[in-house]
Write a protein that holds these residues in place. Structure first.
Motif, short mmCIF file in Angstrom:
data_model
loop_
_atom_site.label_atom_id
_atom_site.label_comp_id
_atom_site.label_asym_id
_atom_site.label_seq_id
_atom_site.Cartn_x
_atom_site.Cartn_y
_atom_site.Cartn_z
N PHE A 110 -37.45 19.48 31.73
CA PHE A 110 -38.34 19.78 32.79
C PHE A 110 -37.84 20.96 33.66
O PHE A 110 -38.53 21.75 33.97
N VAL A 111 -36.34 20.71 34.04
CA VAL A 111 -35.81 21.81 34.71
C VAL A 111 -35.87 23.19 33.87
O VAL A 111 -36.29 24.32 34.37
N GLY A 112 -35.61 23.05 32.43
CA GLY A 112 -35.63 24.32 31.69
C GLY A 112 -36.92 24.93 31.58
O GLY A 112 -37.15 26.01 31.86
N ARG A 113 -38.08 24.05 31.49
CA ARG A 113 -39.44 24.71 31.46
C ARG A 113 -39.88 25.24 32.94
O ARG A 113 -40.43 26.43 32.96
N ARG A 114 -39.29 24.92 34.08
CA ARG A 114 -39.62 25.17 35.45
C ARG A 114 -38.75 26.55 35.66
O ARG A 114 -39.25 27.72 36.07
N VAL A 115 -37.34 26.69 34.98
CA VAL A 115 -36.83 27.91 35.36
C VAL A 115 -37.50 29.12 34.33
O VAL A 115 -37.46 30.12 34.83
N GLU A 116 -37.91 28.52 33.15
CA GLU A 116 -38.41 29.54 32.22
C GLU A 116 -39.87 30.18 32.96
O GLU A 116 -39.98 31.36 32.99
N ALA A 117 -40.62 29.18 33.60
CA ALA A 117 -41.95 29.88 34.21
C ALA A 117 -41.47 30.48 35.49
O ALA A 117 -42.30 31.54 35.41
N GLN A 118 -40.65 30.34 36.17
CA GLN A 118 -40.16 31.03 37.35
C GLN A 118 -39.66 32.48 36.77
O GLN A 118 -40.14 33.58 37.33
N ALA A 119 -38.78 32.41 35.68
CA ALA A 119 -38.46 33.93 35.11
C ALA A 119 -39.69 34.53 34.47
O ALA A 119 -39.70 35.86 34.96
N GLN A 120 -40.63 34.05 33.93
CA GLN A 120 -41.72 34.77 33.49
C GLN A 120 -42.53 35.21 34.84
O GLN A 120 -43.06 36.46 34.85
N ALA A 124 -43.25 39.22 35.48
CA ALA A 124 -44.39 39.72 35.42
C ALA A 124 -44.74 40.58 36.81
O ALA A 124 -45.36 41.65 36.96
N PHE A 125 -44.05 39.94 37.99
CA PHE A 125 -44.01 40.55 39.24
C PHE A 125 -43.43 41.83 39.16
O PHE A 125 -43.96 43.00 39.60
N ALA A 126 -42.29 41.90 38.50
CA ALA A 126 -41.50 43.26 38.39
C ALA A 126 -42.49 44.18 37.69
O ALA A 126 -42.33 45.44 37.97
N ASP A 127 -43.22 43.80 36.58
CA ASP A 127 -43.82 44.64 35.76
C ASP A 127 -44.94 45.32 36.58
O ASP A 127 -45.26 46.49 36.25
#
Length: 154
Positions: A110-120, A124-127
Motif C-alpha cells: 500500500f505504501v509503495g503504491r502511494r509513493v509511486e502515485a505521488q512520484a507520478q 507530471a506537475f514538473a513536466d
C-alpha cells in the motif's frame, strides 16, 4: 490532515478507555506489568530492528543495489517498537499487526503504491511547468560558454 487531528484526539481516549477496561477485568498490578513488559519488548525490538536493517542495507549496497525495501521495513519495525513502547493496549495491537509479516507485506504494498502515485503526480506537475516555461520563453538552449584553449604538456 483532518484524519491525523482526529486520530491525535481519539487515540489517547481509546487507549485510556481500554486501559480502564483491562485494569478492571484483570486487576491493576497485572495491567501495569503487561505495560512494562510491552515497553521493554518495544525497546528491544527497536534496537534489533536497527541493527538488522543496517545489516541488510549494507548487504544490498555491497551488491550495488538500492536498499529502499529494507529501509522501509526497518522503519516499520522501528514504528512497531515505538508503538509497543507507548503505554496502552491499542497501540500494542497495532504494533503486532505491523510486526506480523503478511500484514506488513500488505502495508508495504500500500505504501509503495502511494509513493509511486505521488512520484507520478510530481513528475507530471514538473513536466507541465517545463512546458509552460518553454511556451512562454521559447525553447531552452543549453548554457554554452564559448572560448579557446590550448593544451600545454611538459
Amino acid at each position: 490532515m483532518r484524519i491525523f487531528l482526529l486520530l491525535f484526539l481519539l487515540f489517547p481516549l481509546a487507549e485510556l478507555a481500554l486501559l480502564i477496561k483491562v485494569g478492571s477485568s484483570i486487576g491493576v498490578l497485572p495491567t501495569i506489568l503487561l505495560l512494562i513488559i510491552s515497553g521493554m519488548a518495544g525497546i528491544l525490538l527497536m534496537r534489533l530492528a536497527g541493527f538488522a536493517t543496517a545489516w541488510r542495507a549494507r548487504e544490498r549496497l555491497a551488491r550495488g543495489e538500492l536498499p529502499e525495501r529494507e529501509m522501509l521495513q526497518g522503519l516499520m519495525m522501528a514504528l512497531a517498537g515505538g508503538l509497543l513502547f507507548l503505554p496502552g493496549f491499542l497501540s500494542d495491537v497495532v504494533a503486532l499487526l505491523v510486526l506480523f509479516p503478511p500484514t506488513r507485506k500488505l502495508f508495504l504494498g500500500f505504501v509503495g503504491r502511494r509513493v509511486e502515485a505521488q512520484a507520478q503526480r510530481r513528475r507530471a506537475f514538473a513536466d507541465d511547468l517545463r512546458q509552460q516555461q518553454e511556451h512562454r520563453d521559447g525553447p531552452q538552449r543549453p548554457n554554452v560558454i564559448e572560448g579557446e584553449w590550448e593544451r600545454r604538456d611538459k
